[in-house]
Design an enzyme around this catalytic site. Structure first.
Site, PDB file in Angstrom:
ATOM      1  N   ASP A   1       0.866  -1.186   0.000  1.00  0.00           N
ATOM      2  CA  ASP A   1       0.000   0.000   0.000  1.00  0.00           C
ATOM      3  C   ASP A   1       0.901   1.234   0.000  1.00  0.00           C
ATOM      4  OD1 ASP A   1       0.992   0.157   2.544  1.00  0.00           O
ATOM      5  OD2 ASP A   1      -0.941   0.157   3.555  1.00  0.00           O
ATOM      6  N   SER A   2       0.316   2.407  -0.035  1.00  0.00           N
ATOM      7  CA  SER A   2       1.121   3.617  -0.235  1.00  0.00           C
ATOM      8  C   SER A   2       1.655   4.186   1.070  1.00  0.00           C
ATOM      9  CB  SER A   2       0.269   4.689  -0.901  1.00  0.00           C
ATOM     10  OG  SER A   2      -0.726   5.137   0.017  1.00  0.00           O
ATOM     11  N   GLY A   3       1.129   3.722   2.182  1.00  0.00           N
ATOM     12  CA  GLY A   3       1.455   4.330   3.465  1.00  0.00           C
ATOM     13  C   GLY A   3       0.444   5.392   3.844  1.00  0.00           C
ATOM     14  N   GLY A   4      -0.296   5.875   2.868  1.00  0.00           N
ATOM     15  CA  GLY A   4      -1.241   6.965   3.120  1.00  0.00           C
ATOM     16  C   GLY A   4      -2.277   6.629   4.179  1.00  0.00           C
ATOM     17  N   PHE A   5      -2.858   5.445   4.077  1.00  0.00           N
ATOM     18  CA  PHE A   5      -3.934   5.088   5.000  1.00  0.00           C
ATOM     19  C   PHE A   5      -3.442   5.106   6.448  1.00  0.00           C
ATOM     20  CE2 PHE A   5      -6.673   2.131   7.332  1.00  0.00           C
ATOM     21  CZ  PHE A   5      -7.901   2.671   7.052  1.00  0.00           C
TER      22      PHE A   5
ATOM     23  N   ASP B   1      -2.407   8.589  -1.680  1.00  0.00           N
ATOM     24  CA  ASP B   1      -3.665   9.339  -1.752  1.00  0.00           C
ATOM     25  C   ASP B   1      -4.076   9.768  -0.359  1.00  0.00           C
ATOM     26  OD1 ASP B   1      -4.188   6.820  -0.698  1.00  0.00           O
ATOM     27  OD2 ASP B   1      -6.185   6.724  -1.556  1.00  0.00           O
TER      28      ASP B   1
ATOM     29  N   GLN C   1     -11.140   7.984  -5.038  1.00  0.00           N
ATOM     30  CA  GLN C   1     -11.652   8.460  -3.749  1.00  0.00           C
ATOM     31  C   GLN C   1     -12.909   9.284  -3.989  1.00  0.00           C
ATOM     32  OE1 GLN C   1     -10.808   7.619  -0.752  1.00  0.00           O
ATOM     33  NE2 GLN C   1      -8.725   6.813  -0.879  1.00  0.00           N
TER      34      GLN C   1
ATOM     35  N   GLY D   1     -11.066   4.213   0.393  1.00  0.00           N
ATOM     36  CA  GLY D   1     -11.948   5.032   1.230  1.00  0.00           C
ATOM     37  C   GLY D   1     -13.309   4.426   1.497  1.00  0.00           C
TER      38      GLY D   1
ATOM     39  N   ASP E   1      -8.418  -7.194  -0.195  1.00  0.00           N
ATOM     40  CA  ASP E   1      -7.553  -7.470   0.949  1.00  0.00           C
ATOM     41  C   ASP E   1      -8.320  -7.059   2.184  1.00  0.00           C
ATOM     42  OD1 ASP E   1      -6.972  -4.405   0.629  1.00  0.00           O
ATOM     43  OD2 ASP E   1      -6.134  -4.951   2.570  1.00  0.00           O
TER      44      ASP E   1
ATOM     45  N   CYS F   1     -13.016 -29.522   5.642  1.00  0.00           N
ATOM     46  CA  CYS F   1     -12.037 -28.476   5.315  1.00  0.00           C
ATOM     47  C   CYS F   1     -10.649 -29.113   5.221  1.00  0.00           C
ATOM     48  CB  CYS F   1     -12.056 -27.381   6.377  1.00  0.00           C
ATOM     49  SG  CYS F   1     -10.793 -26.110   6.120  1.00  0.00           S
TER      50      CYS F   1
ATOM     51  N   HIS G   1      -6.808 -21.494   9.286  1.00  0.00           N
ATOM     52  CA  HIS G   1      -8.127 -21.910   8.823  1.00  0.00           C
ATOM     53  C   HIS G   1      -8.852 -20.755   8.129  1.00  0.00           C
ATOM     54  CE1 HIS G   1     -12.163 -23.591   8.588  1.00  0.00           C
ATOM     55  NE2 HIS G   1     -12.557 -22.401   9.022  1.00  0.00           N
TER      56      HIS G   1
HETATM   57 ZN   LIG Z   1     -10.028 -25.516   8.238  1.00  0.00          ZN
END
Ligand SMILES: [Zn+2]
Length: 377
Positions: A89-93, A143, A194, A221, A271, A309, A340
């Protein structure tokens, strides 16, 4: 290079080829903030749970250990021993959300480190330089993420500045990519849309940045305090104005339901810290809804977290055992839960891709949402 393989409504099934390999989309990027997935999960684990792409945070790595250190050690891929794509990421957040003392100027942002309080300046050029030192596969533009409920007047001014910053990011990234000692000279740059929850500002901004021929486009945003309805409304309004033939990334989102809805509106990169953060607290995702392993009813439950699973936790350990580890504060408990949850997210993305491939996305989405909402765990 981004290639759409199939469309089902607005849902896109694509592949994105980079110098670090090809990503099948829609994809969930596993978040490794300081070059590690929280919960004692290593890159060797990521290879076991179907992770295609990892995300690290520029601000955190700039503060510690320092991007110059990472560069001297050969870049982030070598540093954390991961040869697949990485997005930074840009660091902005973090600049806007972590630091209380900050000043936003045309040139960038002045703020104090959340670790030791020292003064730091970060603008578009600095963010690109740090990300170039980290040598990620994809860099994000610097941003301002304005608060979701900010006044219209503030948002307009902020978005205009973000556009000017984007032009500076692009120029700086081109310069850095041409330098002989740059580790990844093919570093890609995604721009960020944005505009808080104002549709018209969002759409105008999307049109402007679409002209800038970037490698991908993110919607930033969102998921910062607005309602889910507002979030879906904005995504639905904006995606038609972002280039369809480029990746569409919805930053920091979200729950499995959020992802299913956003895919339906044309998003294909995601993400979020939820699977790892929730896992560390014993909150687990299953196809029959969420469970909290701290609940007393699991004390003698010898079933896996989810029947069938194939994750490293479920293939071997019971709910009762993992519950015991969590209560005893053994790190293994957190680790198994995070594995998990990440496996659950990664597997859901595989199912999403398969459903789009078959042209059955709507039916899949409904079945998945119904199961998670109404299931009996
Ligand atoms: Zn699992």
């Amino acid at each position: 290079m981004y290639k759409i393989l199939k469309k089902d409504g607005r849902a896109k099934r694509a592949e994105f080829t980079t110098v670090h390999g090809t990503v099948q989309t829609p994809v969930f990027m596993n978040v490794g903030t300081v070059a590690a997935i929280k919960g004692a999960v290593a890159t060797s684990d990521l290879e076991q749970i179907g992770t295609q792409i990892e995300l690290s945070n520029t601000y955190h790595l700039h503060v510690r250990p320092g991007d110059q250190v990472v560069k001297k050690l050969g870049g982030l891929h070598k540093f954390m021993s991961w040869d697949k794509p990485i997005l930074t990421d840009s660091g902005g957040f973090q600049v806007f959300s972590l630091s209380s003392l900050r000043k936003i100027k045309e040139e960038g942002v002045y703020f104090n480190s959340h670790i030791d309080g020292r003064k730091i300046f970060m603008g578009p050029e600095e963010s690109m330089q740090i990300q170039s030192n980290l040598a990620s596969t994809i860099a994000m533009a610097f941003d301002e993420c304005a608060p979701a409920l900010a006044e219209r007047d503030y948002v307009e001014k902020s978005v205009a500045r973000t556009t000017r910053w984007l032009a500076r990011c692009k120029a700086e990234m081109q310069r850095l990519n041409s330098l002989p000692d740059t580790i990844n000279q093919n570093q890609l740059l995604f721009g960020i849309n944005q505009g808080a929850i104002y549709e018209d500002i969002r759409i105008e901004h999307a049109k402007e940045i679409s002209q800038m021929d970037l490698d991908g486009y993110a919607i930033g945003g969102l998921a910062v305090g607005e309602t889910h309805e507002d979030m879906y409304r904005i995504i639905e309004a904006v995606t038609p104005y972002l280039p369809e033939d480029k990746p569409t990334y919805l930053m920091g989102v979200g729950t499995p339901a959020n992802i299913l809805e956003a895919v339906d509106r044309g998003v294909d990169f995601f993400d979020c810290v939820y699977p790892s953060r929730n896992g560390r607290h014993g909150h687990l995702y299953t196809n029959l809804g969420k469970i909290n392993l701290f609940n007393a009813k699991y004390e003698l439950d010898d079933r896996p977290i989810e029947e069938g699973c194939q994750c490293p936790a479920c293939r071997r350990y019971s709910r009762a055992y993992i519950r015991h580890l969590l209560k005893a504060k053994e790190m293994l408990g957190m680790r198994l839960c995070v594995l998990h949850n990440l496996y659950f997210y990664n597997t859901m993305m595989t199912e999403i891709r398969d459903a789009i491939d078959r042209g059955e996305y709507q039916a899949y989405k409904k079945r998945k949402l119904d199961g998670m909402m109404n299931g009996q765990v």
